[in-house]
Structures are given as C-alpha cells and as structure tokens.
Design a protein around this motif. Structure first.
Motif, PDB file in Angstrom:
ATOM      1  N   TYR A  15       0.608  -1.081   0.161  1.00 35.40           N
ATOM      2  CA  TYR A  15       0.081   0.108   0.028  1.00 35.40           C
ATOM      3  C   TYR A  15       0.737   1.138   0.039  1.00 35.40           C
ATOM      4  O   TYR A  15       0.644   2.209  -0.563  1.00 35.40           O
ATOM      5  CB  TYR A  15      -1.043   0.240   1.400  1.00 35.40           C
ATOM      6  N   HIS A  25       1.156   3.878  -2.915  1.00 38.08           N
ATOM      7  CA  HIS A  25       0.189   4.791  -3.094  1.00 38.08           C
ATOM      8  C   HIS A  25       0.311   6.353  -2.444  1.00 38.08           C
ATOM      9  O   HIS A  25       0.604   7.118  -3.148  1.00 38.08           O
ATOM     10  CB  HIS A  25      -1.150   4.283  -2.717  1.00 38.08           C
ATOM     11  N   HIS A  33      -2.023  10.805   4.145  1.00 37.12           N
ATOM     12  CA  HIS A  33      -3.269  10.993   4.100  1.00 37.12           C
ATOM     13  C   HIS A  33      -4.253  10.126   4.084  1.00 37.12           C
ATOM     14  O   HIS A  33      -5.585  10.240   4.487  1.00 37.12           O
ATOM     15  CB  HIS A  33      -3.468  11.807   2.656  1.00 37.12           C
ATOM     16  N   ASP A  34      -3.906   8.703   4.191  1.00 33.66           N
ATOM     17  CA  ASP A  34      -5.045   7.592   4.375  1.00 33.66           C
ATOM     18  C   ASP A  34      -4.670   6.738   5.563  1.00 33.66           C
ATOM     19  O   ASP A  34      -5.363   5.799   5.880  1.00 33.66           O
ATOM     20  CB  ASP A  34      -4.657   6.639   3.187  1.00 33.66           C
ATOM     21  N   ASP A  69      -4.022  12.784  -4.664  1.00 35.33           N
ATOM     22  CA  ASP A  69      -4.848  11.310  -4.280  1.00 35.33           C
ATOM     23  C   ASP A  69      -5.373  10.859  -5.491  1.00 35.33           C
ATOM     24  O   ASP A  69      -5.228   9.578  -6.034  1.00 35.33           O
ATOM     25  CB  ASP A  69      -5.319  11.745  -3.228  1.00 35.33           C
TER      26      ASP A  69
HETATM   27 MN    MN Z   1      -5.422   7.943  -1.173  1.00 33.83          MN
END
Ligand code: MN
Length: 714
Positions: free
Chosen positions: A52, A55, A79-80, A146
């Motif tokens: 992940y 990203h 951000h996530d 994003d």
């Molecule tokens: Mn994202």
C-alpha cells in the motif's frame, strides 16, 4: 509532469525530487512520516497486489512535482492513515504537529462525502461543496494528487468501479482543476476519464490524431522554421514548440460543434514562449504579416485573462499551403500559470516556513484575483466563486438528493422558502437526517432536510427572529402584511357597517366619495386605508361616523348596551354584527353563550371576545377605539369551552363525585387539573364544554350544593 505509474517510487526518490527545488528540506521529518505511514499500512495491499505504501509515496511525489512545501508532502504521505488504517488523529498531531493533523483530518472528512454524480447541475453543486469543505487550498491539492494516482492505476479495478470513478473525475475533479488553473492536471484528469468512460471513442481518436500528426509534422515544422527565422532577424526571443491538443478537448469540440474529426483544425498547433508582454504582441504582428489571419479566431487573453488567471494570445492563420495553423503566444510566467494555476502562486518561503494561518486560507485565491487589473473579469470570477470559497455557506440535500446552497446558520424555514414560497408558508416542521428538529435548527453541510407542511398553516412572526435568507424574510413579511391588511379590512368594514346601521346610515356610504373625503381628513390616502385603520383599532367607527354626521350629538359608546334575551334563545357562538370575522374567545374569562360580551380589536388578529365582567378588560379598555359591541345570536348548536374552579374538602372520592355529576348534566370535560393544599383542601380546575350560560348556572348550583364543596367560581 506525468510520472511512470508502474515504477514503485522510493522515499529516496522523493527526497531527491524535493531537493531539486528546495534548498534544505527537512529530511528527517520526511523519513519519519514515511516510516509512520509504512507501519500504519503495513498489512494493506493495493488492488494490484503491491504494498500500500506505494500509493502515499506516489501522492507525495506528485505533490513534489508541484513544488509543494514539506507540510503538504508529509500530509500526502499520511493522507490515508486515519481513514484506511485506523490511526488516531491525536497521534499524528503529537508526532507531526497541528498543521499536518489539520490537513489529514480535512482529507479524511472530504473523503467521506459521497459524490453521487448525476446530472450536470448536480455535479456543479458538488464542486462547490468540495471547495467549501476544503478550507485550505492544500487540502484540495493533496486530494487532486490522491485522485490522480488512483486514476493512473485505475486499470486494476473492476469495470463498474472504473466507470464510477472516471465519471466522478470528469465531472468534479477536472472542472475544478480547470477553475483553479492547473492545466496539466485538468488535461490528465480528462484524458484518463475519457479512456475509461468511452474506450472505443478514445482509441479511435488516439489513432486519428497520431495519423494527423504524421501527415502534418513536416508542414508544422516548416511553419515553425519560417517564424523562427523572422524572430531571429528581428532579435525577438521566442521558443517555438509544437503542441497537440488533448484528446478529450478534441472530442468535446467535435461534440459541441457537431463536426467530424476532419474539420478540427487546431489538433496540431504551435506555441511561442517569450520574455515580455510587448514581445507577445510583437510576435503576433509578425505571424499576421507572414500569413493571413482567420477572422474571428484572434483572442487576447493577456488583456482579458480568463477567470482562472490563464493568459495568452491565440490566433489562427492560413499557412503556406492554404492550411490552418493555430498559435498560442505567452510569456514564461504566463505559461507557468497556465500549467500550474493556483499552485504557481504557492509562494515557497526560503526559510521553509509555511504561510501563516490567514494566508493559507483559500480566501487568498480571491485576493489574487481581486488584485487583477481587469475588474470586469475579476468581478465575474468573484460571482462564480463567492459561494464556493466563502465558507459562510452550507450545502444541504433535499430528500431526492438535490443540493441546495444556503448561507451559514440557515434554518429549515430558509430551506423551505428556497424550495418554494408555498412550501415555506405551509411549513409546520422539519426532519433533518430523518429526525424531527426545531424550526430554528441551524442546518449543517451534508444534512438531508425534509419539510413537513400543512395546508391550513401560515407563517409566524416569530420566524423572522431566526431566518437568515433574504428570500424567507421578505416572503414572511409580505405574507403577514397581506394577511393583516386583509383581516383588518374585513373587520373594519364590519365594524363600520354595524356603526352605520345603528345610526340609520346606509352601509353603502362606505363606497361613497364622502368617505374618501373623510379618509383625507384622517390623513389617509384612501377609503381602504381608513377602513383598515378601523380594523386595526387605530381609528374608531364612532369617530368616522361622527364626521359623516357632524351635527349629531356625541353618544356614549361604553358601557355597551346590554342585549336582553330570553335564556332559552341563546345558543351558538355567532357574533352579532361582525359574524364571519376572525375572532376567538378570550382565554382569561371563557365567555359562553348568554354572557354579556365585549369585543376587543387586536392588531391584525381579529377580535377577541371577553365577558363584560372580565377583569382584564379594564386594562385593555384604555384604548376605547379598540372595543366593539358584540353579542351572541341564537341559532347555532355548537358548544363553548369554559373554565370552572372548584374548592372542596380533601377527601377520597371527591373527584369521582364531581366528574359523575358533571357528566350527568351532559357536559363534557376536556381538561382537568387537581391539587391539594396544606390545609387539607382540594382545588380542581375543569375545562368544560357547555351549551350556554343557563346550563352553566344550573351546573354551578348543583356542584355548590354537593357535600364537601366549599366554593365554585368561573
Ligand atoms: Mn489515497
């Protein structure tokens, strides 16, 4: 600016990229953010099976491409972590500071809005909401990065999801990127969306453009060479490059002009970048002297910039072999703004500090626009963005999912009036997100509002205390004014007719020219105004009639003549003289048929009927002009509500005895209050429905003679 989507970016790549434009980036902070994100997403994988962390790294890398500050890039890395990995925001605040926490939190919230893309109009509203929810421009830029990375890796998702995300990108993100002037991103958003939404059309167009390019490349180069030569000769600096219009732009042009691809002439064009504005115009002059300009194709966006700050000169000419060529001429600075838009204005501070709180607010976008010389355009832009960047608005949904934009602190009443005036007038309640709320509730962005209406209902004066929209205010005021005038006019007419009849005058006099004169003598503009004043209780019928009969001796108006009737006749509650008028019986004395009455003219709410012996009347009667003579008439068979107070000994069974007695006389009990006193007495207050005074008298006598009853009074 495009980044290879398949190659996994590392933290080292990222730091290197930042170092290319930043003299001394906070490398340890970046590494810490990277490690934190890596750990938070450790067990997660992207759809394509890669870790992940790729990203957030790619998102941060896109932000570095845009030369963003470290805070923004760190926020991009994180951000996530809250939404997808369940990290506590407080932890982020502790480790990375409140600014990063604020950005991450805003992104988390923004991610929760469901963009149910429907019609075009809806999309526009979502764009507005998007902007309103993102208080800091950096939130939007991170969100863009994003989305861009997600679009670049869209091939890994199932087709249904691909289309949903592509549509959302095309309807929400691309127009926003355009509005913020980020040209390169808008183009990438549009072409990627196009590819997933209409794969066949996209592929077809891709091939046609490649073919056209092959055919015309030599020709375009020839034009470019001729131009370069002239620029050299005149010693004007200018970098001449070929440009290809992006696919979605071509597609849109074909659609809007309803023409086939063959008739799109600006697929290939030339762009000249120079140093000064003056040279832009100079170069244009050279082009027009070399070839014939196509009429109507010249556009001066330097003198009149587009609302998104875009500046350039556009022109088309008929080239050497009779073929059209399009030119764009701009300075280097203009080019930078055309590509980077709002991001170009991201002034990067040498000391690495981010702009202060007030400057980071998206409001500064407006200030930049405002400072532009072309006022007309700036004003137009402000009109467009007013609702978008000023946070003093809320966006709420109708039950059908349509969006309404309202000023902050709007209430369900404002919402109701924004739907339709009638909905506002008939509004009796509201549900927000399925739950009943008070009418003065402050709507929040994202609320779904449902208005409950009742056809018999009208607006209340109290609403004016809490509504905020001009529309609601003016509609309510207008309604009240109209309603009050209507009622007062009707009431005034009745009062005057009664007074006239009493004096043997014809009611027809109300429409006579004499009345107009009398109105004038009261400084009223019209007879109607005078009648309304009587209805309002400002002028008495007596005064008016006296002016019609100047010789007549003053008559005592109060105390009112008592209308003597046989009790058996008295039934019903029509009011003599002014029947069919809005009236209500006073809650202080509860008159019943047979009671002597006095009417009190209220301001705009008709007549209140009091008993002649009502203690409140003395206070009200200060203004004699507002008292009118009223009486019961026989005929009706309705009942009247009245109040009876009974004091008894406090003993068991007392209430049961009283209730039985009252019922035995066919009197209905509508309300009952009971209490006992310290000296062992009981107090009962009954609201009763009686036919008339006679029945009430009989009932009172019976109760008074009951054992244990000490006192009975109304
Ligand atoms: Mn994202």
């Amino acid at each position: 600016m495009q980044v290879e989507s398949y190659k996994m970016i590392t933290i080292e790549d990222l730091i290197e990229k930042i170092s290319s434009y930043h003299p001394s980036p906070d490398v340890s902070l970046l590494r810490r953010a990277y490690r934190f994100s890596h750990e938070a997403h450790y067990s997660q994988k992207r759809r394509e099976g890669t870790p992940y962390i790729g990203h957030p790294l790619s998102v941060a890398s896109i932000l570095a491409d845009m030369h963003m500050d470290t805070t923004t890039i760190v926020s991009g890395l994180l951000h996530d972590t809250v939404e997808d990995a369940g990290t506590d925001l407080r932890e982020i605040e502790e480790l990375f500071g409140s600014e990063v926490a604020f950005l991450v939190d805003s992104l988390t919230k923004l991610g929760r809005i469901r963009f149910r893309t429907k019609e075009e109009a809806q999309a526009e509203n979502f764009r507005k909401m998007f902007l309103a929810m993102a208080e800091d421009i950096r939130v939007i830029l991170i969100k863009f990065a994003d989305r861009l990375h997600n679009m670049r890796t869209l091939q890994h998702l199932p087709p249904g999801k691909q289309r949903r995300i592509a549509r959302e990108t095309l309807e929400i993100y691309a127009p926003l990127a355009n509005r913020l002037g980020i040209g390169w991103m808008r183009i990438e958003f549009e072409d990627l969306s196009f590819k997933y939404l209409m794969p066949d059309v996209y592929e077809g167009l891709l091939k046609k453009v490649a073919l056209r390019r092959e055919e015309q490349e030599g020709y375009i180069n020839e034009v470019a060479e001729q131009l370069k030569e002239r620029l050299r000769a005149q010693e004007i600096p200018g970098e001449v490059t070929g440009r290809v219009k992006h696919l979605y732009g071509i597609y849109r042009k074909m659609q809007s002009r309803k023409v086939p691809f063959d008739q799109i002439y600006d697929v290939l064009g030339l762009r000249i970048i120079t140093d000064t504005k003056t040279h832009c115009y100079g170069i244009m002059g050279i082009i027009h002297s070399l070839w014939t300009p196509v009429p109507g194709r010249f556009k001066d966006y330097i003198a009149l910039p587009k609302s998104n700050m875009y500046q350039s000169l556009h022109t088309s000419v008929i080239g050497p072999k009779g073929q059209r060529v399009e030119f764009q001429i701009r300075t280097r600075e203009m080019h930078r703004i055309a590509e980077e838009g709002i991001a170009a204005h991201w002034i990067y501070k040498e000391n690495g500090r981010v702009p202060r709180k007030d400057t980071r607010h998206i409001k500064w976008l407006r200030d930049i626009i405002q400072s532009q010389k072309d006022l007309g355009d700036a004003r137009e832009f402000l009109e467009v963005v007013k609702g978008e960047v000023v946070p003093e608005v809320v966006y709420v949904f109708t039950p059908r999912g349509e969006i309404k934009e309202l000023p902050a602190e709007s209430t369900p009443v404002d919402f109701a009036y924004s739907i339709h005036t009638e909905v506002g007038h008939r509004c009796v309640g509201a549900k927000v997100n399925g739950r009943i709320v008070p009418l003065r509730y402050h709507l929040q962005s994202g609320d779904t509002v449902e208005i409950i209406t009742s056809p018999a209902h009208g607006p209340s004066k109290d609403w004016l205390k809490f509504v905020v929209t001009q529309r609601a205010k003016s509609r309510i005021k207008h309604w009240i004014k109209t309603e009050e005038r209507k009622q007062s006019l009707e009431l005034g007419n009745r009062i005057l007719e009664t007074e006239f009849r009493k004096r043997g005058l014809s009611p027809g006099l109300l429409k006579s020219p004499e009345m107009e004169e009398i109105a004038g003598s009261f400084s009223m503009k019209s007879t109607e105004d005078l009648i309304i004043s009587v209805g309002y209780g400002k002028v008495s019928a007596h005064q008016v009639a006296n002016r019609l009969q100047p010789g007549r001796k003053e008559e005592e108006e109060l105390p009112l003549k008592r209308h003597v009737r046989k009790e058996a006749e008295v039934k019903g509650i029509s009011i003599k003289g002014i029947d069919n008028i809005l009236y209500h019986t006073a809650r202080c004395c509860y008159p019943v048929p047979g009671d002597p009455l006095v009417g009190f003219v209220t301001r705009g709410k008709g007549v209140t009927i009091h008993r002649r012996d009502c203690p409140n009347l003395e206070r009200l009667a200060v203004d004699d002009a507002r008292l009118v003579e009223v009486d019961w008439v026989s005929g009706g068979d309705a009942t009247s509500t009245t109040k009876l107070f009974i004091e008894t000994m406090d003993r068991p069974g007392m209430l049961a005895n009283l209730s039985t007695l009252i019922s035995s006389m066919n009197v209905n009990i509508t309300h009952l209050e009971a209490s006992s006193t310290q000296d062992r007495r009981a107090h009962f207050t009954f609201l009763l429905e009686v036919n008339d005074r006679a029945q009430l008298v009989r009932l009172t006598q019976k109760i008074a003679s009951t054992e244990g009853v000490l006192r009975v009074r109304r």
